[in-house]
Structures are given as structure tokens and as C-alpha cells.
Scaffold this active site. Structure first.
Site, short mmCIF file in Angstrom:
data_model
loop_
_atom_site.label_atom_id
_atom_site.label_comp_id
_atom_site.label_asym_id
_atom_site.label_seq_id
_atom_site.Cartn_x
_atom_site.Cartn_y
_atom_site.Cartn_z
N ASP A 4 0.82 -1.22 0.00
CA ASP A 4 0.00 0.00 0.00
C ASP A 4 0.85 1.28 0.00
OD1 ASP A 4 -2.23 -1.73 0.32
OD2 ASP A 4 -2.06 -1.62 2.50
N GLU A 35 -11.14 0.60 -4.34
CA GLU A 35 -10.35 1.13 -3.23
C GLU A 35 -9.09 1.79 -3.79
OE1 GLU A 35 -9.42 -2.30 -0.85
OE2 GLU A 35 -8.11 -3.17 -2.36
#
Length: 323
Positions: free
Chosen positions: A15, A225
Site C-alpha cells: 500500500d 479502493e
């Protein structure tokens, strides 16, 4: 930089958000730990409880010149309202201070966003005592525009809990659009001058097809997302993960709120790993895509950080990278 490179071979990081300060790249990843929990759609198998910061002044010299690991800069134990799961984060600078924004489940297992502040980009970061008012869901990207305003993009469905909200209010029953319904959009809000709160009610970030219609829930390229925002030749580029269809896609607009028009795929599905959360950044005249996969571990919850060069076509479209 030819090909893709694993940046932190001895640990599991994912991430990424990446920024350039002081002529260095600063990398802010989440940190995966083994949980021992079976995989599920809520993401309970992700055990993330701290953040490291990494930096380099020459990404092209990697791997001969490894990244500098600045160590642990924030943990769940540091945060007064913490429940569990420090997922992705992002950092922005204003007036010599560095603000880290992070999603974290509170003690009721509801995701909120917190802010932690540092005097240096490598931290350490000191958290504020309470979460941001009105915040919810996951996957933050904070974009500084040319006029000095900061925009906070966020949202993720399934385990990211975005389907539990409508018009910034919690729903009695979660609703996830299906079929020909418009897809669930991410959110954006301008930040307050002190960088600690929203300066407005979060707004939906609508992605349109080439005919001007909102992408539908059954479109494989709809938002799921991992919002990221960057600017190229005066255009705003919203890139994002499609989640269960495993693409990184992008859309463009003439302003930071959109609506954005879908343009194409940045990254095709990776060879191993469920998510492909990413960021796009320019450094020393080249553009890079940072992302992750699970090839080294073979486990979707133990992910490894990667980087490769990204290229634009003359018309401003992004050349697709094969996962």
C-alpha cells in the site's frame, strides 16, 4: 529502471504512498505481519500494527544502493483511540510540518482516520488524541494542488466499510450496488488550514464512461479502493484499484472534484496477490509506479513492495504495464 524491483526483500510492506521532499523519495507503506486468521472478505487476516518510513536519493541505483529504513515511526500502541489494523497511510507537508493520515479501526471495529504530526518527513509521528471528525472507511491519498489547497481522497468497499455509508452518514444496513446500478464512488474533501480536519462535507468522486454515464457496479473498471491523485500537463489523474477484478485503472478531469472520465488500465492483474494498491510519482524527470504483489510469500496478506517506470503517450494517456 528496467523491469520491476522488490524494494524491501526482507520484510512485507504494501500500500505505498510516495512523495519527494529534500531531493529524496520518501516511501510510506503499510506493514504486513502474519496473523494466523483465515482469509475473509472483511480483511481480518491482515495484521498491520505499525509503520516504517523508507527513503532514497537515487531510485535508479537500486538494488546496488538499498533504501534507507528510518525504522518504526508510529504504532497502534501510540494511538489513544486505537482498536486494530493500521492499513494504508499517506503523508503531506505544510509549513515545515509533516502530517500522516491513517485509517485505523476504533474499539468498536469501525474505521476512522487519524492524523499524526512530525517535524521531518522520516518522522517520528506524534498522533492526535482523537480521530478526524466525520471520517470513515480506508485508503487515504492527500493531494496538494498548485494553489496550495489540500484534498483528501478516501474510501474502500468490503473490508473498507464504504458500503456502510451514504451521504456521509452510517446506514442501518450496508448497501453494495449490483448489476446496472451506478458503482459506489470514493470520496474527496478539502482539508482545513490546520491540516487536521475536513474543511467541508466529503463529496462523491464520480467516474464516467466515454459517453458521460457513471460507471456501473458490474463494470470491471469501476472503483473499489486505493485512490491516488497526481497531475500531469495540467490534468488531474485519479488512479485506483478495482479490487476483486484486480486492475489499477485511471480517469482524468479538469478539477480535483471531477467528474472524472475513465481512460484505461495502468496495471493489469499481478501474478500473485489480491490487491494492487499503488501510487504514481515523478522523481528526477522520470515517472514511477509503486505497487505490491504477493509473489515472494505466496500469501495475499503478506505483500511485497515493488516499483517500475511508468510512461505516458504523447496524448497524455498512460501506457499499460503488465502485472
Amino acid at each position: 529502471m528496467e523491469g520491476k524491483h522488490y524494494l524491501i526483500p526482507n520484510d512485507y510492506m504494501a500500500d505505498p504512498s510516495v512523495h519527494v521532499w529534500n531531493d529524496k523519495l520518501y516511501i510510506y507503506p503499510s506493514h504486513d505481519w502474519e496473523s494466523g486468521i483465515p482469509e475473509n472478505d472483511n480483511g481480518d487476516h491482515f495484521n498491520m500494527k505499525d509503520y516504517h518510513v523508507f527513503s532514497t536519493d537515487d531510485i535508479e541505483a537500486f538494488p546496488e544502493k538499498p533504501l534507507t529504513d528510518h525504522g518504526v515511526v508510529l504504532t497502534t500502541e501510540d494511538i489513544p483511540w486505537a482498536g486494530r489494523q493500521l492499513w494504508d497511510c499517506d503523508v503531506q507537508e505544510k509549513d515545515g510540518k509533516y502530517y500522516m493520515y491513517f485509517p485505523l479501526k476504533d474499539r468498536n471495529d469501525i474505521f476512522r482516520f487519524g492524523v499524526a504530526v512530525a517535524d521531518k518527513p522520516e518522522g517520528p509521528f506524534i498522533p492526535q488524541p482523537a480521530p478526524m471528525k466525520g471520517s470513515y472507511s480506508i485508503d487515504v491519498a492527500v493531494f496538494k494542488d498548485d494553489d496550495g489547497k489540500y484534498y483528501f481522497y478516501f474510501g474502500g468497499i468490503w473490508g473498507g466499510q464504504l458500503q456502510r455509508y451514504k451521504d456521509n452518514k452510517a446506514l442501518e444496513n450496508a448497501h453494495l450496488p449490483e448489476g446496472d446500478e451506478p458503482a459506489l464512488p470514493s470520496r474527496v474533501a478539502r482539508l482545513s488550514d490546520d491540516m487536521l480536519e475536513f474543511d467541508e462535507e466529503p463529496k462523491p468522486v464520480i467516474i464516467l464512461d466515454k459517453d458521460g454515464n457513471p460507471l456501473k457496479a458490474n463494470d470491471p473498471h469501476r472503483f473499489f479502493e486505493a485512490s491516488w491523485m497526481h497531475k500531469y500537463n495540467g490534468k488531474y489523474y485519479l488512479s485506483y484499484s478495482t479490487g476483486d477484478t484486480h486492475f489499477i485503472c485511471y480517469a482524468t478531469a479538469d478539477n480535483p472534484y471531477g467528474p472524472f472520465t475513465y481512460q484505461g488500465v495502468v496495471l493489469t492483474p499481478v501474478k500473485a496477490g489480491w490487491t494492487t494498491h499503488h501510487c504514481i510519482v515523478e522523481f528526477k524527470g522520470k515517472w514511477y509506479l509503486f505497487h505490491h504483489d504477493s509473489v515472494p510469500s505466496g500469501k495475499t496478506w503478506l505483500r511485497s513492495l515493488k516499483v517500475c517506470e511508468l510512461h505516458y503517450n504523447p496524448d497524455g494517456t498512460i501506457q499499460t504495464i503488465e502485472g
